[in-house]
Write an enzyme that holds these catalytic residues in place. Structure first.
Site, PDB file in Angstrom:
ATOM      1  CG  HIS A 170     -10.366 -37.219  88.067  1.00 34.39           C
ATOM      2  ND1 HIS A 170     -11.347 -38.017  88.615  1.00 34.39           N
ATOM      3  CD2 HIS A 170      -9.659 -38.016  87.244  1.00 34.39           C
ATOM      4  CE1 HIS A 170     -11.232 -39.237  88.142  1.00 34.39           C
ATOM      5  NE2 HIS A 170     -10.216 -39.273  87.294  1.00 34.39           N
TER       6      HIS A 170
ATOM      7  CB  CYS B 237     -15.529 -39.400  88.732  1.00 36.09           C
ATOM      8  SG  CYS B 237     -14.345 -39.042  90.059  1.00 36.09           S
TER       9      CYS B 237
ATOM     10  CG  HIS C 227     -11.875 -37.384  92.519  1.00 34.11           C
ATOM     11  ND1 HIS C 227     -12.244 -36.609  91.438  1.00 34.11           N
ATOM     12  CD2 HIS C 227     -11.807 -36.538  93.583  1.00 34.11           C
ATOM     13  CE1 HIS C 227     -12.387 -35.347  91.830  1.00 34.11           C
ATOM     14  NE2 HIS C 227     -12.130 -35.274  93.125  1.00 34.11           N
TER      15      HIS C 227
ATOM     16  CG  ASN D  48      -2.191 -26.219  84.049  1.00 33.41           C
ATOM     17  OD1 ASN D  48      -1.044 -25.923  84.362  1.00 33.41           O
ATOM     18  ND2 ASN D  48      -3.142 -25.331  83.882  1.00 33.41           N
TER      19      ASN D  48
ATOM     20  CB  CYS E  27     -15.330 -35.423  89.873  1.00 38.03           C
ATOM     21  SG  CYS E  27     -13.990 -35.495  88.676  1.00 38.03           S
TER      22      CYS E  27
ATOM     23  CB  SER F  87     -10.993 -26.208  86.481  1.00 45.93           C
ATOM     24  OG  SER F  87     -10.897 -27.175  85.449  1.00 45.93           O
TER      25      SER F  87
ATOM     26  CG  HIS G 269      -7.405 -33.804  84.104  1.00 45.53           C
ATOM     27  ND1 HIS G 269      -7.532 -33.286  85.382  1.00 45.53           N
ATOM     28  CD2 HIS G 269      -7.530 -32.739  83.266  1.00 45.53           C
ATOM     29  CE1 HIS G 269      -7.749 -31.986  85.326  1.00 45.53           C
ATOM     30  NE2 HIS G 269      -7.736 -31.613  84.046  1.00 45.53           N
TER      31      HIS G 269
ATOM     32  CD  GLN H 185      -6.184 -29.278  79.181  1.00 46.90           C
ATOM     33  OE1 GLN H 185      -6.679 -28.803  78.157  1.00 46.90           O
ATOM     34  NE2 GLN H 185      -5.996 -28.576  80.272  1.00 46.90           N
TER      35      GLN H 185
HETATM   36 ZN   LIG Z   1     -12.925 -37.327  89.633  1.00 47.64          ZN
END
Ligand SMILES: [Zn+2]
Ligand SMILES: [Zn+2]
Length: 347
Positions: free
Chosen positions: A164, A53, A113, A153, A50, A161, A166, A168
């Site tokens: 993990h 990570c 993750h 998203n 990843c 994509s 996250h 933006q």
């Molecule tokens: Zn990750």
């Protein structure tokens, strides 16, 4: 007046100025949804492949630090670049373009993750809120940045994509068009009424109750009257503040708490890690006061009937206007009926 639960009608969105066609007569049959128990997704707490990570190398060659809470970096393949000059291209007003200046950052919500907002604990989520606030402040303070878009998203169905956790943050020199529309409608409403559009709307929703999903002292999550996506929600701050930056300490905690509760309800609906696009709308960072702006977040999840059956915006929706069958009231009722204990922890 007419029967909102029985007759085909169009609902107006006073924030965007758009309409949605609602066809409740098509849902007279009892609810057909079922939980398709797909094998629970097993993800490791750390994935050596990843690029988000801690300690891993990203595609651009940079190496992530061994971060322990949240981690922010500039996207290695950003859609916008900060050193873009001003410029206009025009041929008779028909071929028209403007240079776009901005920057795109990635916010890792957690070093883990395998977590999602629904599965993170309140103290970790509070750090995510603090990070959003700090980013809005830092980016918005730059003279060329006039708008900061915080969003997430989530899920392969939404094209994310990487699983993990996250989000933006895109900062731009210009107001993106959805924000510009809401700026105009909120400004007109405030000028005419002296109160924010969303404080009056929230008061109506709280009085009616039919579309409320969950609430706490500082925030209310509801299915907006004009929702387009089946389980779309709007998260509104009770206090008419314009930006995340205006949140007091207990309001930041309140935001973290309601985000966890709302996303848990989503996950429990079809017992799947619910995909969505969500993001905050807040006042532009153009140096003006903007008393018309009222902080809120939109959740746009695509799922309709199960973990795999999604809504598509096609046909009449591409050519005419958005359409839905299940009403906002029915969607709110289904979300209200969910537990706030996550299905993966309930076994
Ligand atoms: Zn990750
Ligand atoms: Zn908005």
């Amino acid at each position: 007046m007419f029967d909102l639960s029985n007759q085909p009608h169009r609902r107006y969105n006073p924030l965007s100025g758009e309409w949605v066609l609602v066809s409740p007569h098509r849902t007279q049959r009892p609810w057909q949804g079922q939980v398709e128990r797909s094998a629970p997704e097993q993800r490791p707490a750390y994935d050596p492949q990843c690029y988000l990570c801690p300690g891993n190398a990203r595609a651009g060659g940079a190496v992530n630090p061994s971060y322990e809470q949240t981690f922010v970096f500039t996207n290695d393949y950003a859609a916008l670049l900060p050193d873009t000059p001003d410029g206009t291209f025009d041929r008779d007003g028909l071929l028209h373009a403007e240079l776009a200046c901005g920057t795109c950052r990635v916010v890792c919500f957690s070093p883990r993750h395998d977590l999602t907002i629904a599965e993170m604990d309140a103290s970790a989520l509070r750090l995510v809120v603090d990070t959003w606030v700090a980013q809005y402040e830092e980016l918005g303070a730059q003279s060329w940045v006039n708008h900061v878009q915080v969003f997430e998203n989530r899920g392969a169905m939404m094209g994310a994509s990487n699983p993990h956790p996250h989000g933006q943050i895109w900062a731009t020199s210009y107001l993106p068009q959805h924000v510009a529309r809401e700026q105009n409608t909120q400004r007109d409403y405030y000028a005419a009424n002296g109160r924010t559009l969303l404080s009056d709307y929230l008061a109506l929703e709280l009085a009616e109750g039919a579309r409320i999903v969950c609430e706490n002292e500082h925030f209310v999550a509801l299915v907006p009257f004009w929702a387009v996506w089946p389980f779309e929600t709007l998260l509104i701050s009770r206090r008419p503040i314009g930006a995340l930056l205006d949140l007091l300490a207990d309001e930041r905690a309140g935001l973290a708490g309601i985000l966890k509760r709302l996303t848990t309800r989503y996950d429990n609906l079809f017992e799947v890690s619910f995909p969505y696009s969500m993001g905050f709308h807040q006042r532009p960072t153009d140096g003006e006061a903007h008393p018309e702006w009222h902080l809120h977040a939109h959740f746009y999840p695509p799922l309709l009937r199960s973990a795999t059956v999604r809504k598509f915006m096609v046909g009449f929706e591409m050519l005419g206007e958005a359409q839905r069958d299940i009403t906002a009231e029915q969607a709110a009722e289904r979300l209200r009926a969910q537990s706030e204990r996550h299905y993966r922890s309930a076994s």
